[in-house]
Design a protein around this motif. Structure first.
Motif, PDB file in Angstrom:
ATOM      1  N   GLU A 102       9.631   7.940  15.100  1.00 60.27           N
ATOM      2  CA  GLU A 102       8.494   8.355  14.285  1.00 60.27           C
ATOM      3  C   GLU A 102       8.533   7.887  12.836  1.00 60.27           C
ATOM      4  N   SER A 135      -0.268   5.131   9.494  1.00 54.44           N
ATOM      5  CA  SER A 135       0.425   3.838   9.359  1.00 54.44           C
ATOM      6  C   SER A 135       1.859   3.885   9.868  1.00 54.44           C
ATOM      7  N   THR A 136       2.423   5.093  10.011  1.00 56.03           N
ATOM      8  CA  THR A 136       3.774   5.212  10.581  1.00 56.03           C
ATOM      9  C   THR A 136       3.728   5.837  11.981  1.00 56.03           C
ATOM     10  N   VAL A 178       0.862  -1.194   0.000  1.00 57.79           N
ATOM     11  CA  VAL A 178       0.000   0.000   0.000  1.00 57.79           C
ATOM     12  C   VAL A 178       0.888   1.230   0.000  1.00 57.79           C
ATOM     13  N   ALA A 215       9.259   1.810   3.462  1.00 59.80           N
ATOM     14  CA  ALA A 215       8.099   1.000   3.863  1.00 59.80           C
ATOM     15  C   ALA A 215       7.079   0.803   2.743  1.00 59.80           C
ATOM     16  N   GLY A 257       7.263  17.044   9.728  1.00 58.25           N
ATOM     17  CA  GLY A 257       7.906  18.016   8.849  1.00 58.25           C
ATOM     18  C   GLY A 257       7.377  17.983   7.420  1.00 58.25           C
ATOM     19  N   GLY A 312       0.935   5.640   0.205  1.00 59.19           N
ATOM     20  CA  GLY A 312       0.274   6.935   0.365  1.00 59.19           C
ATOM     21  C   GLY A 312       0.956   7.910  -0.573  1.00 59.19           C
ATOM     22  N   ALA A 313       1.678   8.896   0.016  1.00 60.11           N
ATOM     23  CA  ALA A 313       2.359   9.886  -0.823  1.00 60.11           C
ATOM     24  C   ALA A 313       3.803   9.483  -1.129  1.00 60.11           C
ATOM     25  N   GLY A 314       4.292   8.405  -0.510  1.00 63.33           N
ATOM     26  CA  GLY A 314       5.665   7.956  -0.781  1.00 63.33           C
ATOM     27  C   GLY A 314       6.729   8.859  -0.156  1.00 63.33           C
ATOM     28  N   THR A 315       6.381   9.563   0.921  1.00 64.54           N
ATOM     29  CA  THR A 315       7.371  10.450   1.572  1.00 64.54           C
ATOM     30  C   THR A 315       8.093   9.749   2.721  1.00 64.54           C
ATOM     31  N   GLY A 316       7.842   8.457   2.900  1.00 63.51           N
ATOM     32  CA  GLY A 316       8.454   7.719   4.002  1.00 63.51           C
ATOM     33  C   GLY A 316       9.976   7.697   3.897  1.00 63.51           C
ATOM     34  N   CYS A 364       0.275  11.679   3.094  1.00 67.69           N
ATOM     35  CA  CYS A 364      -1.155  11.361   3.231  1.00 67.69           C
ATOM     36  C   CYS A 364      -1.460  10.995   4.684  1.00 67.69           C
ATOM     37  N   GLY A 419       5.188  11.567  13.946  1.00 62.61           N
ATOM     38  CA  GLY A 419       5.305  12.443  15.124  1.00 62.61           C
ATOM     39  C   GLY A 419       5.338  13.891  14.704  1.00 62.61           C
ATOM     40  N   GLU A 441       2.536   0.158   9.441  1.00 61.82           N
ATOM     41  CA  GLU A 441       3.253   0.329   8.165  1.00 61.82           C
ATOM     42  C   GLU A 441       2.709  -0.557   7.045  1.00 61.82           C
ATOM     43  N   ILE A 456      -5.968   0.816   5.270  1.00 59.22           N
ATOM     44  CA  ILE A 456      -6.875   1.807   5.870  1.00 59.22           C
ATOM     45  C   ILE A 456      -7.612   2.531   4.747  1.00 59.22           C
ATOM     46  N   ASN A 483       0.512   8.788   7.447  1.00 60.53           N
ATOM     47  CA  ASN A 483       0.811   9.309   8.802  1.00 60.53           C
ATOM     48  C   ASN A 483       0.349   8.340   9.885  1.00 60.53           C
TER      49      ASN A 483
HETATM   50  C1  FAD Z   1      11.208  16.318   4.301  1.00 55.91           C
HETATM   51  C2  FAD Z   1      10.594  15.226   5.153  1.00 55.91           C
HETATM   52  C3  FAD Z   1      10.307  15.512   6.483  1.00 55.91           C
HETATM   53  C4  FAD Z   1       9.705  14.517   7.281  1.00 55.91           C
HETATM   54  N1  FAD Z   1       9.412  14.831   8.574  1.00 55.91           N
HETATM   55  C5  FAD Z   1       8.812  13.904   9.357  1.00 55.91           C
HETATM   56  C6  FAD Z   1       8.501  14.198  10.712  1.00 55.91           C
HETATM   57  O1  FAD Z   1       8.769  15.288  11.226  1.00 55.91           O
HETATM   58  N2  FAD Z   1       7.892  13.229  11.428  1.00 55.91           N
HETATM   59  C7  FAD Z   1       7.575  12.011  10.904  1.00 55.91           C
HETATM   60  O2  FAD Z   1       6.995  11.172  11.600  1.00 55.91           O
HETATM   61  N3  FAD Z   1       7.864  11.706   9.624  1.00 55.91           N
HETATM   62  C8  FAD Z   1       8.466  12.606   8.839  1.00 55.91           C
HETATM   63  N4  FAD Z   1       8.772  12.296   7.533  1.00 55.91           N
HETATM   64  C9  FAD Z   1       8.487  10.950   7.005  1.00 55.91           C
HETATM   65  C10 FAD Z   1       7.131  10.780   6.263  1.00 55.91           C
HETATM   66  O3  FAD Z   1       6.612  11.992   5.802  1.00 55.91           O
HETATM   67  C11 FAD Z   1       6.137  10.067   7.168  1.00 55.91           C
HETATM   68  O4  FAD Z   1       6.614   8.757   7.463  1.00 55.91           O
HETATM   69  C12 FAD Z   1       4.724   9.959   6.603  1.00 55.91           C
HETATM   70  O5  FAD Z   1       3.870   9.525   7.633  1.00 55.91           O
HETATM   71  C13 FAD Z   1       4.599   9.018   5.406  1.00 55.91           C
HETATM   72  O6  FAD Z   1       3.336   9.225   4.812  1.00 55.91           O
HETATM   73  P1  FAD Z   1       3.116   8.868   3.263  1.00 55.91           P
HETATM   74  O7  FAD Z   1       1.716   9.173   2.893  1.00 55.91           O
HETATM   75  O8  FAD Z   1       4.154   9.498   2.435  1.00 55.91           O
HETATM   76  O9  FAD Z   1       3.305   7.295   3.334  1.00 55.91           O
HETATM   77  P2  FAD Z   1       4.141   6.312   2.403  1.00 55.91           P
HETATM   78  O10 FAD Z   1       5.580   6.671   2.412  1.00 55.91           O
HETATM   79  O11 FAD Z   1       3.478   6.212   1.086  1.00 55.91           O
HETATM   80  O12 FAD Z   1       3.924   4.950   3.209  1.00 55.91           O
HETATM   81  C14 FAD Z   1       4.424   4.817   4.511  1.00 55.91           C
HETATM   82  C15 FAD Z   1       3.874   3.506   5.114  1.00 55.91           C
HETATM   83  O13 FAD Z   1       2.464   3.629   5.312  1.00 55.91           O
HETATM   84  C16 FAD Z   1       1.779   2.574   4.646  1.00 55.91           C
HETATM   85  N5  FAD Z   1       0.505   3.122   4.180  1.00 55.91           N
HETATM   86  C17 FAD Z   1       0.295   4.264   3.487  1.00 55.91           C
HETATM   87  N6  FAD Z   1      -1.020   4.440   3.292  1.00 55.91           N
HETATM   88  C18 FAD Z   1      -1.657   3.391   3.858  1.00 55.91           C
HETATM   89  C19 FAD Z   1      -3.025   2.983   3.985  1.00 55.91           C
HETATM   90  N7  FAD Z   1      -4.013   3.715   3.471  1.00 55.91           N
HETATM   91  N8  FAD Z   1      -3.299   1.831   4.642  1.00 55.91           N
HETATM   92  C20 FAD Z   1      -2.313   1.070   5.173  1.00 55.91           C
HETATM   93  N9  FAD Z   1      -1.005   1.404   5.071  1.00 55.91           N
HETATM   94  C21 FAD Z   1      -0.686   2.551   4.429  1.00 55.91           C
HETATM   95  C22 FAD Z   1       2.708   2.134   3.535  1.00 55.91           C
HETATM   96  O14 FAD Z   1       2.467   0.789   3.164  1.00 55.91           O
HETATM   97  C23 FAD Z   1       4.052   2.300   4.213  1.00 55.91           C
HETATM   98  O15 FAD Z   1       4.306   1.174   5.012  1.00 55.91           O
HETATM   99  C24 FAD Z   1       9.390  13.241   6.727  1.00 55.91           C
HETATM  100  C25 FAD Z   1       9.684  12.985   5.388  1.00 55.91           C
HETATM  101  C26 FAD Z   1      10.286  13.948   4.605  1.00 55.91           C
HETATM  102  C27 FAD Z   1      10.578  13.633   3.157  1.00 55.91           C
END
Ligand code: FAD
Length: 473
Positions: A428, A150-151, A74, A84, A139, A76-80, A144, A154, A204, A210, A148
């Protein structure tokens, strides 16, 4: 070890019968789907990507994948930052980023219901217009909400308001079997058996997909003021953190940063806000903190008290940012740390340990001694108020395999030290695939056996996000 099957043309036809032209294969797959923001842990494209739009679609797809033992990842926005959402087993990638409706507000119960693809900044802005705040503030504002949750993201405001976990009231989940289930409820407390809701938070994408979230809001504070507090050295800076907290000042955010990372971030932004020296002496480290209140007048005595405490603790000065422009400028440098490092660095890895607040200085000194023997540059910053530290290892001249080997040695020592000090390996960002080897060392066999057992109950065929958290491929 689970055995997976390939995605056949017949299965692709079945997916198309569910999601039509939103099913992509071959060159039509978005190349970004091979990676997140930390590609050093590995990249791979899925065999098929599907932009899902509803719970029912996800359910129908999961049923097919479960019956045919097709791995599913799965996204979301791929910012992990731990790999993951990378589909390292191939198979199907479910892109939830298009499910982006804010479905309803129930302001009498202080909750909002959203689809998982709504971006953090979209919810933050929308709820603020109604006078409410969604407190989690990682940050990356373009992540998405599903990611947020799923991780258990914080962020800056966790020191006062807690992490994402504290704001999830209920969710709709599609299990790997395709069953649709609701966890939690729109109630402010519960003592109704094991919390499956909390198992999902931070899982994750390994336990379920979700498809809907009910999140808690709070009345938005009416005023905020930020302080930039320079110190001659890191030790004095970090030693000041518990003093701010013990004096009940309740900062909304409390970050520390070393001189070198502030300079590189300001160079990236092309704007200098933080003082580099005071009375002829170089600044070595900074605290950046924000206080908020429902009443602007209440902030003045808080700021005065904070200034007295930090000056007595050895701060060089206290700079007050009390207009929206000044606050934005002060936080712009902090928010751009990662982008600043990325722009200046060819090879990058990071860790996200959390240690007791009283151990931050001890831990950072250890990290700085390791830097000398590592052959790469180390940049550190973190959420001082909750002991969550981001340590970046950076190199512009090492070969990739040499860098990876040196980083592995460095990280082993860093994680061992964090564990010895009573910390954990991720505050986090999560475990994903990047930190999977370190989790078992830190938590031990009994914790891992319980986690693997949970994974088995949710996902008997092990199809969801293989190779992540506790299930190694
Ligand atoms: C510049 C920068 C700053 C950042 N600062 C912080 C910070 O201050 N704190 C922090 O905690 N993180 C931070 N991050 C990390 C990141 O933004 C987080 O981990 C964020 O929660 C990931 O969300 P995403 O939508 O990009 O998820 P993705 O990277 O797409 O996926 C993350 C995980 O969630 C799972 N997932 C996504 N959507 C779903 C769904 N609908 N159902 C089940 N599983 C799902 C995926 O399978 C994967 O395991 C930062 C990243 C960057 C690039």
């Amino acid at each position: 070890m689970a055995q997976y099957n390939s995605v056949t043309p017949e299965l692709i036809e079945k997916f198309k019968a569910i999601a039509g032209s939103r099913v992509a294969t071959g060159e039509d797959i978005n190349p970004d789907f091979a990676r997140d923001e930390m590609p050093i842990y590995g990249t791979r494209l899925p065999d098929v990507s599907i932009d899902v739009m509803s719970t029912e679609e996800v359910s129908a797809i999961m049923k097919i994948c479960n019956e045919n033992k097709i791995p599913v990842t799965v996204r979301g926005a791929g910012t992990g930052l731990v790999g993951a959402c990378v589909p390292i087993a191939g198979g199907v990638l479910l892109n939830t980023a298009k499910m982006k409706k804010i479905l309803s507000y129930d302001l009498e119960n202080f909750v909002v219901t959203v689809q998982p693809g709504v971006l953090l900044n979209e919810l933050a802005e929308d709820s603020l217009k109604k006078g409410y705040m969604y407190p989690p503030d990682p940050g990356e504002k373009f992540a998405c909400l599903g990611g947020n949750v799923s991780t258990n993201a914080g962020g800056m405001r966790a020191v006062k308001y807690g992490a994402t976990r504290d704001y999830v009231r209920a969710m709709t989940v599609v299990l790997p079997t395709g069953e649709i289930v609701k966890f939690g409820a729109t109630v402010s407390k519960t003592s109704s058996g094991y919390s499956l809701l909390n198992l999902m938070i931070g899982s994750e994408g390994t336990l379920g997909v979700i498809t809907e979230l009910t999140l808690k809001l709070i009345p938005a504070p009416v005023a905020t003021v930020s302080l930039v507090i320079p110190f001659a050295d890191l030790d004095t800076c970090i030693a000041t953190v518990p003093k701010i907290l013990q004096n009940h000042l309740k900062p909304q955010a409390l970050e520390f940063m070393e001189r070198k990372i502030v300079i590189s971030s300001e160079e990236f932004l092309g704007k200098a806000v933080f003082p580099r020296s005071f009375n002829g002496e170089d600044v070595g480290a900074y605290i950046l903190c924000t206080f908020d209140s429902d009443n602007r007048d209440e902030l003045d005595p808080i700021i005065e008290k904070a200034a007295d405490i930090v000056l007595e603790a050895g701060a060089m000065d206290v700079l007050v940012a009390d207009t929206p422009d000044k606050i934005r400028d002060a936080w712009a440098a902090r928010s751009s740390f990662l982008e600043g490092i990325e722009e200046q660095t060819k090879l990058l890895d990071e860790c996200d340990v959390v240690v007791p607040v009283t151990e931050i200085a001890n831990f950072l000194h250890y990290v700085n001694t390791l830097e000398a023997e590592s052959g790469f540059k180390v940049q550190s910053f973190g959420h001082a108020g909750d002991g969550n530290l981001h340590i970046y290892t950076c190199s512009n001249d090492m070969e990739l395999d040499v860098f990876k080997a040196h980083v592995a040695t460095f990280m082993e020592k860093v994680y061992a030290k964090a564990t010895e000090l009573g910390g954990q390996i991720s505050g986090e960002h999560g475990i994903g695939m990047g930190k999977i080897d370190y989790l078992s060392k830190s938590l031990g066999p009994v914790n891992m056996r319980l986690m693997e057992g949970v994974k088995n109950v949710f996902d008997p065929n092990m199809i969801l996000n293989p190779g992540k958290v506790c299930y190694k491929m």
